[in-house]
Motif scaffolding. Structure first.
Motif, short mmCIF file in Angstrom:
data_model
loop_
_atom_site.label_atom_id
_atom_site.label_comp_id
_atom_site.label_asym_id
_atom_site.label_seq_id
_atom_site.Cartn_x
_atom_site.Cartn_y
_atom_site.Cartn_z
N ALA A 152 -3.34 1.52 12.50
CA ALA A 152 -3.29 0.76 11.25
C ALA A 152 -3.53 -0.73 11.51
CB ALA A 152 -1.93 0.96 10.57
N GLU A 153 -2.95 -1.24 12.57
CA GLU A 153 -3.16 -2.65 12.92
C GLU A 153 -4.63 -2.92 13.24
OE1 GLU A 153 -1.42 -6.04 16.01
OE2 GLU A 153 -0.73 -3.96 16.15
N GLU A 154 -5.23 -1.98 13.97
CA GLU A 154 -6.64 -2.14 14.32
C GLU A 154 -7.52 -2.07 13.07
OE1 GLU A 154 -9.36 -0.83 18.08
OE2 GLU A 154 -8.20 0.77 17.13
N MET A 155 -7.22 -1.16 12.17
CA MET A 155 -7.99 -1.03 10.94
C MET A 155 -7.89 -2.28 10.08
SD MET A 155 -7.74 2.98 9.75
CE MET A 155 -5.97 3.20 9.91
N ASN A 156 -6.73 -2.88 10.02
CA ASN A 156 -6.58 -4.13 9.28
C ASN A 156 -7.52 -5.21 9.83
OD1 ASN A 156 -4.67 -3.38 7.33
ND2 ASN A 156 -2.96 -3.74 8.74
N LEU A 193 -0.96 4.49 4.89
CA LEU A 193 -0.82 3.98 3.53
C LEU A 193 0.14 2.79 3.49
CD1 LEU A 193 -0.63 7.13 1.22
CD2 LEU A 193 -2.37 5.34 1.17
N ALA A 194 1.22 2.88 4.26
CA ALA A 194 2.23 1.84 4.22
C ALA A 194 1.84 0.61 5.04
CB ALA A 194 3.56 2.39 4.73
N GLU A 195 1.07 0.80 6.12
CA GLU A 195 0.88 -0.29 7.07
C GLU A 195 -0.54 -0.83 7.14
OE1 GLU A 195 2.87 0.01 10.78
OE2 GLU A 195 4.56 1.16 9.96
N THR A 196 -1.44 -0.30 6.31
CA THR A 196 -2.75 -0.95 6.17
C THR A 196 -2.73 -1.78 4.89
OG1 THR A 196 -3.67 1.00 5.05
CG2 THR A 196 -4.03 0.80 7.43
N ASP A 197 -3.44 -2.87 4.93
CA ASP A 197 -3.50 -3.81 3.81
C ASP A 197 -4.48 -3.27 2.76
OD1 ASP A 197 -3.90 -5.94 2.06
OD2 ASP A 197 -3.78 -7.44 3.65
N PRO A 198 -4.03 -2.95 1.55
CA PRO A 198 -4.95 -2.42 0.54
C PRO A 198 -6.07 -3.39 0.16
CG PRO A 198 -2.82 -2.96 -0.44
CD PRO A 198 -2.65 -3.07 1.04
N ARG A 199 -5.93 -4.66 0.51
CA ARG A 199 -7.02 -5.61 0.27
C ARG A 199 -8.12 -5.47 1.30
NH1 ARG A 199 -3.71 -11.01 0.67
NH2 ARG A 199 -3.07 -9.82 2.53
N LEU A 200 -7.83 -4.76 2.39
CA LEU A 200 -8.77 -4.70 3.52
C LEU A 200 -9.21 -3.30 3.89
CD1 LEU A 200 -6.91 -7.20 5.91
CD2 LEU A 200 -8.81 -7.71 4.35
N VAL A 201 -8.41 -2.30 3.62
CA VAL A 201 -8.65 -0.95 4.12
C VAL A 201 -8.60 0.06 2.99
CG1 VAL A 201 -7.81 0.89 5.64
CG2 VAL A 201 -7.73 -1.49 6.41
N ASP A 202 -9.67 0.85 2.86
CA ASP A 202 -9.72 1.97 1.94
C ASP A 202 -9.81 3.27 2.73
OD1 ASP A 202 -9.72 0.48 -0.49
OD2 ASP A 202 -11.83 0.00 -0.19
N PHE A 203 -9.73 4.38 1.99
CA PHE A 203 -9.82 5.70 2.62
C PHE A 203 -10.79 6.58 1.83
CE2 PHE A 203 -5.59 4.06 3.62
CZ PHE A 203 -5.64 4.11 5.00
N GLU A 204 -11.43 7.46 2.56
CA GLU A 204 -12.30 8.46 1.94
C GLU A 204 -11.58 9.80 2.04
OE1 GLU A 204 -17.02 9.18 1.83
OE2 GLU A 204 -16.16 9.28 3.84
#
Length: 301
Positions: A152-156, A193-204
């Protein structure tokens, strides 16, 4: 159009497309769609229906321009490349998609393509193609709660970098993300869901793979709809690992899509990982999705 698009290989692709239309016409897609339509249900937005090019990868490698023409003639508005562009440069691929009226909505890459010196070129290619989203087809960290937190940190970080190129970053989901961590009762994906920033990370959200995990996608769509701007749709019997073209099996697409409060905010990407007849998959699946009518669920009180 040059000679490379008018030879036997191209004719074979387009002939396959014509055969697929005949098959689609006899497959019986009207039942659930017609019943729903009588109750004022809504169609899937046609300008948001796309096709995942991984489903047609062998043909794409041989005749990329012909494949794009095939998909445009089938009715698609969008495409989602995976890993490459059929041997074309990004600029040549953009020209080919523009020529047939297709948009690149997103693209799948390996996680390593966003690390180190590879990140810049990956994002630059996506920017050239004019797409809105760019992401990975899988994540490669440790399948534990701590591993998911590190991912999650890396995805952010990747999301922040993508934003600097005017892009939105996303991760495609399979079944493994919806496993429960032993001894914790925690669903691994819930950490993202809890630890990625919704302003930066989406999901398919892949509707086949979440069902393969034995998880109902409805509650996730109800609670986190805006985190899933892209959806993957393929039919089959997920519990048995069987895939089919859309409309040929048991996935309840009207029931799942009824959870969307903002259907025009999503992209509906059709795919089938392994299949014997890509042109039939393209035509049959598009026609089914266009015939579909979805009755929205009532808003919770």
């Amino acid at each position: 159009m040059g000679a490379s698009q008018t030879g036997p290989a191209r004719r074979h692709l387009l002939q396959g497309l014509g055969a697929a239309a005949l098959l689609a016409g006899t497959a019986g897609t009207a039942g659930p769609a017609s019943a729903a339509a009588r109750r004022g249900a809504r169609p899937v937005p046609p300008d948001r229906i796309g096709f995942g090019l991984y489903s047609i990868r062998s043909m794409l490698a041989e005749q990329p321009e012909a494949v794009l023409e095939l998909l445009a003639e089938a009715g698609y508005a969008e495409i989602e490349p995976a890993y490459d562009y059929g041997g074309l440069s990004p600029s040549a691929f953009r020209a080919a998609t523009d020529a047939v009226g297709l948009r690149v909505v997103g693209s799948h890459h390996n996680p390593g393509d966003f690390r180190g010196d590879l990140a810049g070129p990956t994002l630059e290619r996506a920017a050239v193609l004019g797409q809105r989203y760019v992401g990975v087809s899988y994540m490669d960290g440790e399948e534990t709660p701590d591993g998911y937190r590190r991912m999650a940190e890396e995805m952010n970080g990747w999301g922040e970098l993508a934003r600097s190129y005017g892009l939105r970053w996303y991760a495609h989901l399979h079944d493994n993300e919806f496993r429960t961590a032993p001894g914790t009762g925690q669903v691994l994906f819930d950490i993202w869901l809890a630890e990625t920033d919704p302003r930066l990370v989406d999901f398919e959200l892949d509707l086949y793979w979440i069902l393969r995990a034995g998880v109902d996608p409805g509650p996730y769509l109800d609670a986190h709809e805006r985190r899933f701007p892209l959806l993957h749709l393929k039919d089959g019997v997920p519990t048995e690992g069987v895939e089919t073209d859309l409309g040929d099996s048991s996935v309840d697409f009207p029931g799942i899509l009824a959870h969307l409060r903002h259907p025009a905010a999503h992209h509906y990407v059709i795919e089938r990982d392994e299949q014997p007849d890509p042109p039939r998959t393209a035509r049959r699946s598009y026609d089914y999705l266009r015939s579909l009518r979805v009755r929205p669920l009532p808003l919770p009180r």
